[in-house]
Design a protein around this motif. Sequence first.
Motif, mmCIF file in Angstrom:
data_model
loop_
_atom_site.group_PDB
_atom_site.id
_atom_site.type_symbol
_atom_site.label_atom_id
_atom_site.label_comp_id
_atom_site.label_asym_id
_atom_site.label_seq_id
_atom_site.Cartn_x
_atom_site.Cartn_y
_atom_site.Cartn_z
ATOM 1 N N LEU A 37 3.633 -12.976 -10.777
ATOM 2 C CA LEU A 37 3.751 -11.453 -10.574
ATOM 3 C C LEU A 37 5.079 -10.899 -10.739
ATOM 4 O O LEU A 37 5.098 -9.769 -11.183
ATOM 5 N N SER A 38 6.011 -11.578 -10.251
ATOM 6 C CA SER A 38 7.509 -10.866 -10.660
ATOM 7 C C SER A 38 7.955 -11.300 -11.892
ATOM 8 O O SER A 38 8.854 -10.598 -12.247
ATOM 9 N N LEU A 39 7.591 -12.129 -12.673
ATOM 10 C CA LEU A 39 8.070 -12.318 -13.916
ATOM 11 C C LEU A 39 7.160 -11.679 -15.236
ATOM 12 O O LEU A 39 7.784 -11.268 -16.164
ATOM 13 N N ASN A 40 6.028 -11.704 -14.840
ATOM 14 C CA ASN A 40 4.941 -11.035 -15.927
ATOM 15 C C ASN A 40 5.367 -9.495 -15.882
ATOM 16 O O ASN A 40 4.603 -8.731 -14.922
ATOM 17 N N THR A 41 5.961 -8.754 -16.526
ATOM 18 C CA THR A 41 6.257 -7.443 -16.562
ATOM 19 C C THR A 41 5.441 -6.596 -17.698
ATOM 20 O O THR A 41 5.195 -5.377 -17.431
ATOM 21 N N LYS A 42 4.457 -7.266 -18.196
ATOM 22 C CA LYS A 42 3.789 -6.702 -19.239
ATOM 23 C C LYS A 42 2.715 -5.869 -18.567
ATOM 24 O O LYS A 42 2.352 -4.703 -18.593
ATOM 25 N N ASN A 43 1.872 -6.563 -17.623
ATOM 26 C CA ASN A 43 0.697 -6.026 -17.394
ATOM 27 C C ASN A 43 0.991 -5.117 -15.785
ATOM 28 O O ASN A 43 2.094 -5.525 -15.371
ATOM 29 N N LYS A 44 -0.116 -4.547 -15.601
ATOM 30 C CA LYS A 44 0.257 -3.744 -14.282
ATOM 31 C C LYS A 44 -0.147 -4.671 -13.144
ATOM 32 O O LYS A 44 -0.892 -5.636 -13.180
ATOM 33 N N LEU A 45 0.774 -4.295 -12.096
ATOM 34 C CA LEU A 45 0.662 -5.207 -10.838
ATOM 35 C C LEU A 45 -0.756 -4.839 -10.264
ATOM 36 O O LEU A 45 -1.202 -4.040 -9.980
ATOM 37 N N ASN A 46 -1.319 -6.360 -10.102
ATOM 38 C CA ASN A 46 -2.504 -6.386 -9.628
ATOM 39 C C ASN A 46 -2.362 -6.718 -7.916
ATOM 40 O O ASN A 46 -2.030 -7.813 -7.940
ATOM 41 N N ALA B 86 -4.245 -7.245 -5.541
ATOM 42 C CA ALA B 86 -5.238 -8.326 -5.088
ATOM 43 C C ALA B 86 -4.401 -9.650 -5.131
ATOM 44 O O ALA B 86 -4.585 -10.428 -4.234
ATOM 45 N N PHE B 87 -3.715 -9.747 -6.342
ATOM 46 C CA PHE B 87 -2.910 -11.080 -6.520
ATOM 47 C C PHE B 87 -1.689 -11.282 -5.297
ATOM 48 O O PHE B 87 -1.699 -12.274 -4.633
ATOM 49 N N ILE B 88 -1.223 -10.026 -4.901
ATOM 50 C CA ILE B 88 -0.372 -9.896 -3.822
ATOM 51 C C ILE B 88 -1.244 -10.601 -2.329
ATOM 52 O O ILE B 88 -0.539 -11.613 -1.685
ATOM 53 N N TYR B 89 -2.211 -10.102 -2.138
ATOM 54 C CA TYR B 89 -2.810 -10.225 -1.096
ATOM 55 C C TYR B 89 -3.284 -12.074 -1.286
ATOM 56 O O TYR B 89 -3.315 -12.536 -0.031
ATOM 57 N N THR B 90 -3.792 -12.329 -2.400
ATOM 58 C CA THR B 90 -4.309 -13.643 -2.685
ATOM 59 C C THR B 90 -2.847 -14.738 -2.454
ATOM 60 O O THR B 90 -3.354 -15.687 -1.551
ATOM 61 N N ALA B 91 -1.715 -14.348 -2.755
ATOM 62 C CA ALA B 91 -0.627 -15.135 -2.462
ATOM 63 C C ALA B 91 -0.291 -15.122 -1.023
ATOM 64 O O ALA B 91 -0.090 -16.213 -0.550
ATOM 65 N N PRO C 199 0.802 -1.134 0.017
ATOM 66 C CA PRO C 199 0.081 -0.048 -0.159
ATOM 67 C C PRO C 199 0.902 1.182 -0.119
ATOM 68 O O PRO C 199 0.379 2.273 -0.547
ATOM 69 N N THR C 200 1.956 1.153 0.712
ATOM 70 C CA THR C 200 2.848 2.589 0.801
ATOM 71 C C THR C 200 3.954 2.650 -0.232
ATOM 72 O O THR C 200 4.291 3.714 -0.659
ATOM 73 N N PHE C 201 4.417 1.491 -0.736
ATOM 74 C CA PHE C 201 5.290 1.629 -1.777
ATOM 75 C C PHE C 201 5.110 1.133 -3.108
ATOM 76 O O PHE C 201 5.244 -0.388 -3.354
ATOM 77 N N LYS C 202 4.367 1.698 -3.848
ATOM 78 C CA LYS C 202 3.586 1.205 -4.931
ATOM 79 C C LYS C 202 4.620 1.121 -6.179
ATOM 80 O O LYS C 202 4.722 -0.032 -6.896
ATOM 81 N N GLU C 203 5.556 2.076 -6.127
ATOM 82 C CA GLU C 203 6.402 1.974 -7.496
ATOM 83 C C GLU C 203 7.344 1.007 -7.397
ATOM 84 O O GLU C 203 7.297 0.331 -8.517
ATOM 85 N N GLY C 204 8.115 0.457 -6.403
ATOM 86 C CA GLY C 204 9.147 -0.523 -6.515
ATOM 87 C C GLY C 204 8.618 -1.768 -6.339
ATOM 88 O O GLY C 204 9.520 -2.873 -6.098
ATOM 89 N N MET C 205 7.372 -2.158 -6.208
ATOM 90 C CA MET C 205 6.857 -3.342 -6.006
ATOM 91 C C MET C 205 7.243 -4.574 -6.743
ATOM 92 O O MET C 205 7.235 -5.485 -6.028
ATOM 93 N N ARG C 206 7.446 -4.397 -8.194
ATOM 94 C CA ARG C 206 7.790 -5.617 -8.908
ATOM 95 C C ARG C 206 9.016 -6.054 -8.219
ATOM 96 O O ARG C 206 9.222 -7.394 -8.133
ATOM 97 N N LYS C 207 10.046 -5.183 -7.694
ATOM 98 C CA LYS C 207 11.260 -5.703 -7.160
ATOM 99 C C LYS C 207 11.069 -6.474 -5.920
ATOM 100 O O LYS C 207 11.619 -7.405 -5.692
ATOM 101 N N VAL C 208 10.156 -5.877 -5.181
ATOM 102 C CA VAL C 208 10.089 -6.346 -3.627
ATOM 103 C C VAL C 208 9.301 -7.980 -4.136
ATOM 104 O O VAL C 208 9.936 -8.739 -3.250
ATOM 105 N N ILE C 209 8.473 -7.739 -5.012
ATOM 106 C CA ILE C 209 7.802 -9.250 -5.101
ATOM 107 C C ILE C 209 8.815 -10.215 -5.746
ATOM 108 O O ILE C 209 9.049 -11.431 -5.145
#
Lengths: 276, 857, 182
Positions: A240-249, A251-256, A166-176
């Motif tokens: 989530l971490s490999l699919n770079t095309k779509n916007k990070l969803n 909801a998927f993070i919370y599902t995981a 929620p607080t760190f939207k930009e770098g989330m791909r890396k985090v994931i």
Amino acid sequence: MHEWALLIFTIAIPAAVGGILFLWFMSGKIANDDANFANIMKLPLIIIACLAIVGLFGAFFHLGKPIHAFNAIRGFGRSWMSNEIVVTGVFIALACITAGLAVVQKKINPVLMLLTGLVGLIDIYCMATAYTVTRVNGWHHLNTYFVFYGTAFSLGPIVGASLLAPTFKEGMRKVIKWAFIFSIIGIAIQLIGIAMFNAYIPEIETISGVTAATKLVPYSGMIGVRWVIEIAGLVLLAYLSLNTKNKLNFAFIYTALIFFVLAEGMSRYVFYVLGS
Amino acid sequence: MMDLINKLKDFKLTRRSFIGWTSAAAATLAVPTSRGLVAKAEANIGVKEANGEGVWKTAACWHNCGSRCLNKVLVKDGVVIRQKTDDTHPDSPDFPQQRGCLRGRSQRHQVFNADRLKYPMKRKHWQPGGGKKELRGKDQWVRISWDEAIEHIASETKRIAKKYGNEAIWVTGGGEIGKAMSTIGGYTASTGTISWGAWLYTYEMLGVGEGLYVQGINDRIDLRNSQLIVLWGANPAWSTMGSATYNYLQAKKAGARFITIDPLYTDSANVFGAEWVPIRPGTDHALALGIMHTLLEEDDPVTNPLVKWDFLNKYTIGFDADHMPAGVDKKENFKDYLLGTYDQQPKTAEWAAEICGVKASTIRYLAREIGGTERVALLTGWAPARINNGEGWVQAFSTLGMMTGHMGSSGNMTGVSCWEYAGNNGPALLTPGSAGLPDIPNEITNVINENQIFDAVLKGKFLQKGEGERKVNIQFIYHNYNAVLQTRSNIMRGIEAHRKVEFVVTNAYALTTTAKYSDIVLPVTTEWERPGTVKAGNREILIAWSKIIDPLYESKSDQQIAKLLIKKFGKNPDEVYPIDEKQQFFNQLAGSQVVKENGKDFEPLVTITAKDIQEWGVKGTPQKGRIGLKEFLDAGIYQIPRKKGDNLGFIAYKDFIDDPVKNPVSSESGKFEIYCKAMNETSKKAFTEIAPIPKYEPKAEGYESTFADWKKKKKGKYPFQVFNPHYLRRSHSTFDNVPQLREAWPNPVYLSRADAKEKGIQTGDTVLLSNEYGKTLRPALVVETLMPGTIALPHGAWVDLDEKDEVDRAGADNMLVGFVPTGLGTSGYNTARCNIEKWNGTPLEEDYKWEQRIIKF
Amino acid sequence: MPQMGFYVNVAECIGCKTCVISCKDKNNLEVGRNFRRVYDYQEGTFPNVSMYHLSISCNHCDEPGCVKGCPTGAAYKRTEDGVVLIDHEKCIGCRYCEWNCPYGAPQYNKEIGMMTKCDTCIDLRKKGEEPVCVTSCPMRAIEFGEIDKLRAKHGKNADIKGMPSSSITKPNLVLTPLGQSK
Ligand SMILES: Nc1nc2c(c(=O)[nH]1)N[C@H]1C(S)=C(S)[C@@H](COP(=O)(O)OP(=O)(O)OC[C@H]3O[C@@H](n4cnc5c(=O)[nH]c(N)nc54)[C@H](O)[C@@H]3O)O[C@H]1N2
Ligand SMILES: Nc1nc2c(c(=O)[nH]1)N[C@H]1C(S)=C(S)[C@@H](COP(=O)(O)OP(=O)(O)OC[C@H]3O[C@@H](n4cnc5c(=O)[nH]c(N)nc54)[C@H](O)[C@@H]3O)O[C@H]1N2
Ligand code: SF4
Ligand code: SF4
Ligand code: SF4
Ligand code: SF4
Ligand code: SF4
Ligand SMILES: [Mo]
């Protein structure tokens, strides 16, 4: 199985430990705009401290006589159960200080985070040892360490990641991505434990005479489901971490997260079946 | 998570169940401070609590459990807080304490069980004349007053007696209600050989002892002189709890070897280190014949004297052609039957092996051991005789003892070792006095055999023994003091019978099966709530128990109930009960006798002073005895010390052996009858004819009947034999409702590993046992200790039918035992057969978790 | 007073469970709580079989797992006679001792939320009486007393097939296995 309280305790604490370590790790990777950094980390740290407190509070439900709980430190140095309780206390204290500093001083202290995490690791050691020294078949084994550390490393990162989301939207791909990597390690740890566990010929040390294997027979379905869920969580993270095309969803993070919580919960449930 | 919440609730829950548990006592008592079971208690007359620690009182353990032990309760502040057993003297093997068993020590849980019946009640849809009779066993209960209850019973009794005659009233177990009914014209009675099996109606004719009325084995001290003890279908460790097994153990310690012949490898056998000869139920007769044939075959008076010819010649009739009674065909002698002289079938070990399942070589081994050992005790329980067509077994077993001469001398004995006299026969050294109540004769002569009783209700006819068929139209069943719907054959037919008649009443202290299927249930007191009784047990003891508590709730004693009924009948209760229950107790005490030093004569046991009489407020005369009244009541027991060589020993049949002419046995000829004309004659007026010599016949519902084709050995529809060991968790059906006994002794059916494997059944699986009479469930216990092909279904679980009245989930034994009146009318519980399969419905939970039968109004 | 312990003559025990029930009575134990327990065993295959029953309570061990693991010190070993007791001023009801005892001796009391177990009938012993399980056994198969004396009389064995090794907690227990009774 009636150890719901312990189940909550032994998931919450390792998750908090893993979470804080993950936050510490990520803090090194996240850009250093100080104010923003503190803002990003504040909420996750508070929640992790709360998680640890909830865990401890959960453990109280296990006690038949909570009013006497203070006595539990009398055994420090003699009883691993006491050690566990004392070190948990220290861990929670440090987690609270870390979070408190983030709130009050609006500053993040990575060293303190690391220290908290390391104390947490010691706590997990105490926690696991408290079980390995018992006479319970299936606990009385190295695997117990792998189970508990496994939780810290598989559930901790996704907890950390979800809190950052929620607080760190930009770098989330890396985090994931990092969460994914750590989860693989966490799961690998558990798999090694299981491999060792399956190979061991148990010496029965209780008069009930039931082996872990026999006790688990009725739970083989549950164990299977647990792995399916855990792997599904992992696959989701991978996606989530490999699919770079779509916007990070998100909801998927919370599902995981939910998947991992469920899987670890089931894993722990089965663990406590052994002691019942 | 919900468990967390439950956990929060849990504390309250346990509180509640705790209160529920003790509330049985709540009516009369002071509030409990601990979890102790509590009720208002009375001290013995003259007894005072000395130091505030409470008083120990002797409390009744009154069940038909095959023993009698000392049970005491600690009464403090009017509350029963603990139990204990005999500690009245130091313990030694010769002079053992009379220690009770786990059931006795659960007695307070039975008396104060949450399921105690509190008030008189009637079935909701009951109407005079019946009222939805099919709802018996399912209807709701409505609380009624005593007045109402007695009024209903009296008016229905009168109506039914008027309409159908007093024959229409069947009182089970006679008892106090029998007396009440006798004041207005009597009632139809029922009877059976219950415990004894085939011994009961045969022993007098054969001239042997059946183990209770007539003692057929030596006393326990002499048992130590036996070199070989054969336990032939006897398991004192389960069925004579208390001291019997310990007594037997002394014989082992004195050097005796043990052999056990039993479908089940028992705990008795195990501690005695017995060799186990597994056998099929109901086939012992064949085994005995096989042994006796071997004895004949291998006997050589000079080199291998196995048969005691002198004994046979002097003390028996019918063994061979030279010793037949006058006027009968000499060809009918036993020896020629054994040898197959006329029927071309020698009863060889091989012949026997096919039937009984004991290897021929083992049969020969048994013959050599029994015949070749000098001092042998051949001991049988009643169980092997609780079979259809069992009379021949009794005769064959006895004949084996005669043939080997193991009778009438030290260390030698052949007979029944069972129930309170197991392993210790001999005349009682102490006897209780009589209560002093008059006999109330029953004008109705109907006596229905219990193998026919439910059929008699349903079909309206029965066989009056010694006479022939009679008609009967039973419309009223009154149960007191027994559990007929549980303990007599064919429960399903019993239920049908109960649903047919116009009226059913039970006096009970819990909702037993008989109570459950009644219209009106009257709550009775337990023995703890009555003035007291003097009870004999084994021959060396006399126990006096007295009142512990006031009647719980509204319960009344059977006598009080009978009195109320008699009064309502318009008769005078004082003619039946001229004295009250306290006076009856006093009379028993005053009349109690103890053997004198000389071991023969008797003297009063209790010293009674004028002051005692005054304190008790009873009628009586002072007397001098061995022990003061208070002393006796405080101890609760008087036991005669025994030791080797004392003059209290007993050798069965010794008088007869010493002088057979002067001291004949009870048979027609005065000798042991291997050929028994009387038995043959009597059987002609009973159910099926019995040969005068012990000829083997396949038992109805026995092993042979498990085959569709015996010759080709093709198994039939019901391929397993099922038998009913008496089980340590209960005394018959009594105690089966006590949760802590359910916990200690679960309720399984024993299956052999071989059969279980074939059927894919594992320990813990719920299995269905079924035959043409009924269907019943139990959890399986797979063991190595059971003869394959046989199923041990422990006796006495409280039947618990499903809604469709089809499957019983308690595993009640008599769901599977049919009605097959044979011979003289023997109850054949141990000859039954069934099929077994894994149950696909809901598995059974351990029954200590089951809901108790608590009636809430 | 020296270390106390139990002797159980397994060879003469018929597995009747009177000891279990008499102990329940003495200690007012509800269903589920048993200070003394009897475990049933069978050996061999049909028809060469034997059985044994092991009646066991708490062995008041020399190296009691319950005491070592107890976080509060509630489980403690009395110095005067080595009896292992639970102090209800301290016990938190964590049930950890259950997992640390090889013999299943600690028995949790839900109602008070604390652990309970065999106390060797301490109150009766004070009055000079024997423990209830001892005086209840119809086979006289249980003895209680100074462990040295029991060992002198009956030998030192505290192991039997199916039971955890006595090396774990050094129980003050002597057993006569089946087939070895005199
Ligand atoms: N299948 C099968 N059936 C058997 C046997 C078997 O081996 N197999 N065994 C048989 C044998 S040997 C016997 S002796 C019989 C026993 O048969 P029962 O005598 O019918 O059996 P119990 O269960 O002892 O029944 C006693 C009943 O009386 C009640 N009772 C106790 N005290 C009082 C009292 O003071 N007043 C009243 N009104 N009621 C009271 C008890 O609650 C209980 O319900 O069972 C026989 N039935
Ligand atoms: N615990 C307990 N004890 C009881 C009773 C009770 O209900 N519960 N009831 C009491 C009463 S009233 C009575 S009459 C007595 C009855 O006592 P017993 O007649 O001795 O009856 P059981 O205990 O049924 O059987 C004794 C042994 O005989 C074996 N047996 C059964 N059928 C056969 C057979 O056909 N052949 C052979 N060779 N062995 C067989 C059984 O496996 C068992 O080991 O028990 C008394 N004792
Ligand atoms: S054996 Fe019978 S009399 Fe003795 S205590 Fe047990 S139930 Fe009571
Ligand atoms: S009371 Fe005695 S015989 Fe019965 S189970 Fe206990 S130790 Fe064994
Ligand atoms: S038996 Fe168990 S509870 Fe008893 S002292 Fe030993 S370890 Fe502790
Ligand atoms: S339950 Fe009580 S005695 Fe047992 S380990 Fe916990 S605190 Fe100690
Ligand atoms: S000594 Fe007392 S508390 Fe311990 S098992 Fe025996 S009866 Fe129970
Ligand atoms: Mo009986």
